[in-house]
Motif scaffolding. Structure first.
Motif, PDB file in Angstrom:
ATOM      1  N   ARG A  35       0.827  -1.209   0.000  1.00 27.14           N
ATOM      2  CA  ARG A  35       0.000   0.000   0.000  1.00 27.14           C
ATOM      3  C   ARG A  35       0.860   1.257   0.000  1.00 27.14           C
ATOM      4  N   SER A  36       1.968   1.221   0.731  1.00 25.06           N
ATOM      5  CA  SER A  36       2.852   2.380   0.772  1.00 25.06           C
ATOM      6  C   SER A  36       3.477   2.638  -0.591  1.00 25.06           C
ATOM      7  N   LEU A  37       3.883   1.567  -1.277  1.00 20.82           N
ATOM      8  CA  LEU A  37       4.431   1.724  -2.623  1.00 20.82           C
ATOM      9  C   LEU A  37       3.378   2.257  -3.582  1.00 20.82           C
ATOM     10  N   GLU A  38       2.156   1.761  -3.455  1.00 20.94           N
ATOM     11  CA  GLU A  38       1.074   2.245  -4.314  1.00 20.94           C
ATOM     12  C   GLU A  38       0.786   3.717  -4.046  1.00 20.94           C
ATOM     13  N   ASP A  39       0.838   4.110  -2.776  1.00 18.60           N
ATOM     14  CA  ASP A  39       0.619   5.518  -2.435  1.00 18.60           C
ATOM     15  C   ASP A  39       1.720   6.390  -3.049  1.00 18.60           C
ATOM     16  N   LEU A  40       2.953   5.892  -3.035  1.00 17.18           N
ATOM     17  CA  LEU A  40       4.047   6.642  -3.646  1.00 17.18           C
ATOM     18  C   LEU A  40       3.827   6.813  -5.144  1.00 17.18           C
ATOM     19  N   ALA A  41       3.336   5.754  -5.788  1.00 17.42           N
ATOM     20  CA  ALA A  41       3.052   5.841  -7.219  1.00 17.42           C
ATOM     21  C   ALA A  41       1.957   6.864  -7.485  1.00 17.42           C
ATOM     22  N   ALA A  42       0.908   6.826  -6.677  1.00 18.05           N
ATOM     23  CA  ALA A  42      -0.194   7.769  -6.858  1.00 18.05           C
ATOM     24  C   ALA A  42       0.253   9.200  -6.598  1.00 18.05           C
ATOM     25  N   ASP A  43       1.262   9.334  -5.742  1.00 20.10           N
ATOM     26  CA  ASP A  43       1.772  10.660  -5.393  1.00 20.10           C
ATOM     27  C   ASP A  43       2.766  11.180  -6.425  1.00 20.10           C
ATOM     28  N   GLY A  44       3.102  10.356  -7.408  1.00 20.95           N
ATOM     29  CA  GLY A  44       3.979  10.799  -8.482  1.00 20.95           C
ATOM     30  C   GLY A  44       5.461  10.663  -8.215  1.00 20.95           C
ATOM     31  N   SER A  45       5.844   9.739  -7.342  1.00 17.81           N
ATOM     32  CA  SER A  45       7.269   9.523  -7.109  1.00 17.81           C
ATOM     33  C   SER A  45       7.951   9.035  -8.384  1.00 17.81           C
ATOM     34  N   ASP A  46       9.125   9.579  -8.668  1.00 16.24           N
ATOM     35  CA  ASP A  46       9.862   9.186  -9.867  1.00 16.24           C
ATOM     36  C   ASP A  46      10.572   7.852  -9.678  1.00 16.24           C
ATOM     37  N   VAL A  47      11.040   7.590  -8.470  1.00 18.97           N
ATOM     38  CA  VAL A  47      11.749   6.349  -8.132  1.00 18.97           C
ATOM     39  C   VAL A  47      11.157   5.838  -6.830  1.00 18.97           C
ATOM     40  N   ARG A  48      10.921   4.522  -6.750  1.00 16.20           N
ATOM     41  CA  ARG A  48      10.330   3.931  -5.549  1.00 16.20           C
ATOM     42  C   ARG A  48      11.216   2.793  -5.046  1.00 16.20           C
ATOM     43  N   ILE A  49      11.539   2.845  -3.774  1.00 15.56           N
ATOM     44  CA  ILE A  49      12.422   1.866  -3.155  1.00 15.56           C
ATOM     45  C   ILE A  49      11.678   1.176  -2.020  1.00 15.56           C
ATOM     46  N   ALA A  50      11.748  -0.141  -1.970  1.00 14.09           N
ATOM     47  CA  ALA A  50      11.186  -0.923  -0.875  1.00 14.09           C
ATOM     48  C   ALA A  50      12.315  -1.264   0.094  1.00 14.09           C
ATOM     49  N   LEU A  51      12.168  -0.840   1.330  1.00 20.39           N
ATOM     50  CA  LEU A  51      13.190  -1.053   2.361  1.00 20.39           C
ATOM     51  C   LEU A  51      12.627  -1.974   3.431  1.00 20.39           C
ATOM     52  N   THR A  52      13.281  -3.115   3.638  1.00 22.51           N
ATOM     53  CA  THR A  52      12.851  -4.075   4.647  1.00 22.51           C
ATOM     54  C   THR A  52      14.068  -4.582   5.418  1.00 22.51           C
ATOM     55  N   ASP A  68       6.608  -6.379  -6.034  1.00 19.39           N
ATOM     56  CA  ASP A  68       6.194  -6.438  -7.435  1.00 19.39           C
ATOM     57  C   ASP A  68       4.870  -5.723  -7.670  1.00 19.39           C
ATOM     58  N   GLU A  69       3.888  -6.007  -6.834  1.00 18.28           N
ATOM     59  CA  GLU A  69       2.563  -5.413  -7.029  1.00 18.28           C
ATOM     60  C   GLU A  69       2.575  -3.903  -6.774  1.00 18.28           C
ATOM     61  N   GLY A  70       3.445  -3.472  -5.864  1.00 19.65           N
ATOM     62  CA  GLY A  70       3.521  -2.045  -5.554  1.00 19.65           C
ATOM     63  C   GLY A  70       4.352  -1.259  -6.545  1.00 19.65           C
ATOM     64  N   GLY A  71       5.089  -1.946  -7.413  1.00 15.61           N
ATOM     65  CA  GLY A  71       5.858  -1.263  -8.452  1.00 15.61           C
ATOM     66  C   GLY A  71       7.139  -0.625  -7.969  1.00 15.61           C
ATOM     67  N   ALA A  72       7.891  -1.315  -7.118  1.00 13.07           N
ATOM     68  CA  ALA A  72       9.178  -0.780  -6.664  1.00 13.07           C
ATOM     69  C   ALA A  72      10.212  -0.864  -7.789  1.00 13.07           C
ATOM     70  N   ASP A  73      11.202   0.009  -7.718  1.00  9.88           N
ATOM     71  CA  ASP A  73      12.317  -0.009  -8.654  1.00  9.88           C
ATOM     72  C   ASP A  73      13.533  -0.730  -8.066  1.00  9.88           C
ATOM     73  N   LEU A  74      13.593  -0.827  -6.755  1.00  8.55           N
ATOM     74  CA  LEU A  74      14.701  -1.473  -6.068  1.00  8.55           C
ATOM     75  C   LEU A  74      14.200  -1.923  -4.705  1.00  8.55           C
ATOM     76  N   ALA A  75      14.640  -3.096  -4.269  1.00  9.98           N
ATOM     77  CA  ALA A  75      14.321  -3.596  -2.931  1.00  9.98           C
ATOM     78  C   ALA A  75      15.623  -3.794  -2.167  1.00  9.98           C
ATOM     79  N   VAL A  76      15.668  -3.284  -0.954  1.00  7.10           N
ATOM     80  CA  VAL A  76      16.871  -3.339  -0.119  1.00  7.10           C
ATOM     81  C   VAL A  76      16.501  -3.995   1.201  1.00  7.10           C
ATOM     82  N   HIS A  77      17.321  -4.953   1.648  1.00  8.39           N
ATOM     83  CA  HIS A  77      17.057  -5.631   2.925  1.00  8.39           C
ATOM     84  C   HIS A  77      18.366  -5.994   3.605  1.00  8.39           C
ATOM     85  N   GLY A  78      18.253  -6.525   4.801  1.00  8.18           N
ATOM     86  CA  GLY A  78      19.409  -7.011   5.546  1.00  8.18           C
ATOM     87  C   GLY A  78      19.129  -8.409   6.070  1.00  8.18           C
TER      88      GLY A  78
END
Length: 261
Positions: A147-164, A194-204
């Motif tokens: 949902r957060s990634l989708e909100d970023l897309a709706a808000d017009g973010s140029d690049v979206r990163i998933a951080l976990t 994938d569903e949220g449309g991230a451009d990069l996923a970062v985790h530890g």
């Protein structure tokens, strides 16, 4: 081009003050944003969080993070989040933030995530209440990320990163004992990426894993646990996609200028 610096699993104790600050002071030379992928403390105490806060306070680049399982160990996660927030760190859990970097809107969506395993060998919401809650907690984390990634897309973010903190894919776990894969992450996080449309996923989290992986949807995944990257942080360059190219995802590469400790 946006330069993303990231590290996780620094596990600082009260004896770690000043250990990483000299390297972090080089961030303005090679990065536009700094991501912290959880397990920032050793035992999840406020005293340890104050050490972490001192390492990152006042950096001239935005700092965004999530907490990890170690940061929850002493049931002081709310206090840790507050201490880091006072030092200027935006700590995410099921929400997102947008950074304006030279006119580019960089969105970061974050969650600690949780366990459960991967396709074909994963836990299910069946049986005892405790087992169902185990999986539902992971699902809630993944839903918040999507949902957060989708909100970023709706808000017009140029690049979206998933951080976990926990891993969305098994690729980056190679080297870890297969028996503990279900405790290192969940495919539900990858579905959210994938569903949220991230451009990069970062985790530890996966100390014995590897750096590079990819979701089924083609999103690049990077394990930045410090024992894996072997330095104070790694840096990835993300191309900002043209509006007509959105959906394919920008390319990324390692930045040779990352500082070793």
């Amino acid at each position: 081009m946006i330069r993303i610096a990231a590290v996780g699993d620094i596990h600082l104790g009260e004896d770690g003050r000043g250990r990483l600050r000299p390297a972090f002071d080089t961030l303005p030379d090679c990065a536009d944003v700094f991501l912290l992928a959880g397990d920032l403390t050793r035992h999840g105490t406020v005293a340890e969080a104050e050490v972490v806060a001192a390492e990152v306070a006042g950096l001239p680049v935005p700092v965004v993070g999530v907490l990890g399982n170690h940061d929850y160990h002493s049931d002081q996660e709310a206090e840790i989040k507050a201490v880091l927030g006072d030092a200027g760190v935006t700590v995410l859990e099921g929400d997102s933030t947008v950074l304006d970097i030279d006119g580019t809107r960089v969105g970061v969506a974050g969650t600690k995530g949780f366990c459960g395993g991967y396709a074909g060998r994963s836990a299910g919401e069946f049986g005892e209440p405790l087992m169902k809650e185990f999986v539902r907690y992971t699902r809630r984390c993944a839903t918040g990320l999507r949902r957060s990634l989708e909100d970023l897309a709706a808000d017009g973010s140029d690049v979206r990163i998933a951080l976990t903190h926990f891993s969305p894919v098994p690729d980056t776990l190679a080297g870890e004992p297969p028996e503990i894969y279900p405790f290192l992450g969940s495919y539900l996080l990858a579905e959210a990426v994938d569903e949220g449309g991230a451009d990069l996923a970062v985790h530890g989290h996966a100390h014995l894993g590897v750096e590079h992986g990819m979701t089924d949807g083609g999103v690049r995944v990077r394990n930045v646990a410090q024992p894996v990257i072997g330095r104070a942080f790694a840096v990835y360059d993300l191309q900002v996609p043209e509006p007509t190219r959105r959906g394919g995802g920008p390319m990324d590469r390692e930045k040779p200028g990352s500082r070793r400790t």
